[in-house]
Design an enzyme around this catalytic site. Structure first.
Site, PDB file in Angstrom:
ATOM      1  N   CYS A 178       9.409   8.790 -19.177  1.00 15.90           N
ATOM      2  CA  CYS A 178       8.648   9.890 -18.583  1.00 15.90           C
ATOM      3  C   CYS A 178       9.331  11.241 -18.762  1.00 15.90           C
ATOM      4  CB  CYS A 178       8.400   9.604 -17.116  1.00 15.90           C
ATOM      5  SG  CYS A 178       7.383   8.133 -16.915  1.00 15.90           S
TER       6      CYS A 178
ATOM      7  N   HIS B 173       6.850  16.025 -13.579  1.00 16.21           N
ATOM      8  CA  HIS B 173       6.246  14.791 -14.073  1.00 16.21           C
ATOM      9  C   HIS B 173       5.412  14.172 -12.948  1.00 16.21           C
ATOM     10  CE1 HIS B 173       5.605  10.874 -15.638  1.00 16.21           C
ATOM     11  NE2 HIS B 173       6.424  10.294 -14.782  1.00 16.21           N
TER      12      HIS B 173
ATOM     13  N   ASN C  33      -0.244   8.508 -14.086  1.00 14.72           N
ATOM     14  CA  ASN C  33       1.019   8.769 -14.783  1.00 14.72           C
ATOM     15  C   ASN C  33       0.824   8.515 -16.283  1.00 14.72           C
ATOM     16  OD1 ASN C  33       3.576   8.691 -15.876  1.00 14.72           O
ATOM     17  ND2 ASN C  33       4.427   7.269 -14.367  1.00 14.72           N
TER      18      ASN C  33
END
Ligand code: UT7
EC number: 2.3.1.180
Length: 333
Positions: free
Chosen positions: A116, A258, A288
């Site tokens: 990520c 994020h 996500n």
């Protein structure tokens, strides 16, 4: 007077596939509820690709929009960096596939695997090529097709991930121009590898009947351990990059983190004493998307009128590895 040459973001493009998987759809697939997902993560829905659509396809769509927004031909791109952990295949790299699909005759490129944090690691790498004077146009892309490696029977993991991509163009600042990427901090801590990983298909566990039977080709996540680390590390990295530039949370105009879990972002903003109207959260719509989240959130910030030329922007990410980072920049357009 000579001034420091910085890398500035001069254009953005994002893309998510059209198909939507809502929390209500997930209720029919695993033992979960819309209320649980919303309360624990902030997610309502996520976008997923159809069969046959890969990370390079999302990357190319985002890149085309980015280049059109800048008004330049793809042929001008000198380097392509793709942050992804869901490449089309083990090799060639996604960057090679993007180069071919965009038809760029003379460019360099490579992928960066940082979970990520993939977009932030790629952004920093691209910025270094600009700062050194080596290149004048670097395309930085974050693209992930998480649905290709998610176990849609694992209710604690499948609910958070979606597919998506974003691309930015990096160019050098003009003489005396006070915008662009100012500073960054990054870290890797491999001890965290055991909490978020996809074990099958690599050189340690090559694909076999056994790896398939043992469910080794899907994401394995210990959500609680990742969550605890993410809250701690995102605060630590953002405080570090701000304090070494003599800034505090109140100097930040826009915080783009994020998007893994709404609670992680809110906890970091609280630690930085940052009002929530400066914090970009779009996890509700996309979930996500791994390396796609930060450019997708930049687009949301632009759409909401929260990103203006000269604004102090703080980016932050934590991901599989563990990997982490925070980047400070002044928005350039
Ligand atoms: O992008 C970087 C990488 N990823 C992350 O940053 C993710 C970080 N982790 C998280 O966001 C959260 O840990 C999750 C959203 C993945 C899970 O939320 P949680 O609050 O940490 O849940 P948990 O795993 O501690 O589970 C709490 C309870 C358990 O039930 P019991 O044992 O208390 O009875 C789970 O079985 O919630 C249960 N549970 C669910 N219930 C309904 C877990 N997933 C679900 C679900 N629906 N989807």
């Amino acid at each position: 007077m000579t001034s420091v040459r910085r890398a500035k973001i001069t254009a953005l493009g994002t893309y998510v596939p059209p198909r939507v998987l809502s929390n209500f759809d997930l209720e029919k697939m695993v033992d979960t509820t819309n209320e649980w997902i919303l309360e624990r993560t902030g997610i309502r829905e996520r976008h997923l690709v159809d069969k046959g659509v890969a990370a390079s396809d999302l990357a190319v769509e985002a890149a085309k929009i980015c280049l059109a927004n800048r008004g330049i031909d793809a042929k001008e791109v000198e380097c392509i960096i793709v942050g992804t952990v869901t490449p089309d295949m083990m090799y060639p790299s996604t960057a090679c596939l993007v180069q071919h699909k965009l038809g760029i005759p003379n460019t360099w490129g490579f992928d960066i695997s940082a979970g990520c944090s993939g977009f932030l690691f790629s952004l920093t790498t691209g910025a270094k090529f600009i700062e050194s004077g080596q290149y004048k146009k670097v395309l930085v892309i974050g693209a992930d097709v998480n649905s290709s490696m998610i176990d849609y029977k694992d209710r604690a993991t499948c609910i958070i991930f979606g597919d998506g991509a974003g691309a930015v163009l990096l160019e050098p600042t003009e003489d005396g121009e006070q915008v662009g990427i100012i500073d960054h901090v990054h870290q890797v801590e491999g001890v965290g590898g055991q909490y978020l990983y996809m074990p099958g298909g690599g050189s340690l566990h090559p694909t076999s009947k056994e790896t398939v039977e043992q469910n080794m080709h899907v994401v394995h996540q210990d959500g609680q351990n990742v969550f605890k680390y993410a809250v701690k590390k995102m605060s630590e990295m953002t405080v570090k990059v701000l304090s070494r530039n003599h800034l505090t949370g109140s100097d930040v105009d826009c915080f783009i983190a994020h998007q893994a879990n709404r609670r992680i972002i809110v906890a970091t903003a609280e630690r930085l004493k940052m009002p929530m109207d400066k914090v970009i959260i779009n996890i509700e719509k996309y979930g996500n998307t791994t390396a796609g989240t930060i450019p997708l959130a930049m687009q949301t910030a632009l759409d909401e009128g929260k990103l203006k030329k000269g604004n102090n922007v703080l980016l932050a990410a934590v991901g599989a590895g563990f990997t982490s980072g925070a980047t400070l920049l002044k928005w350039a357009y």
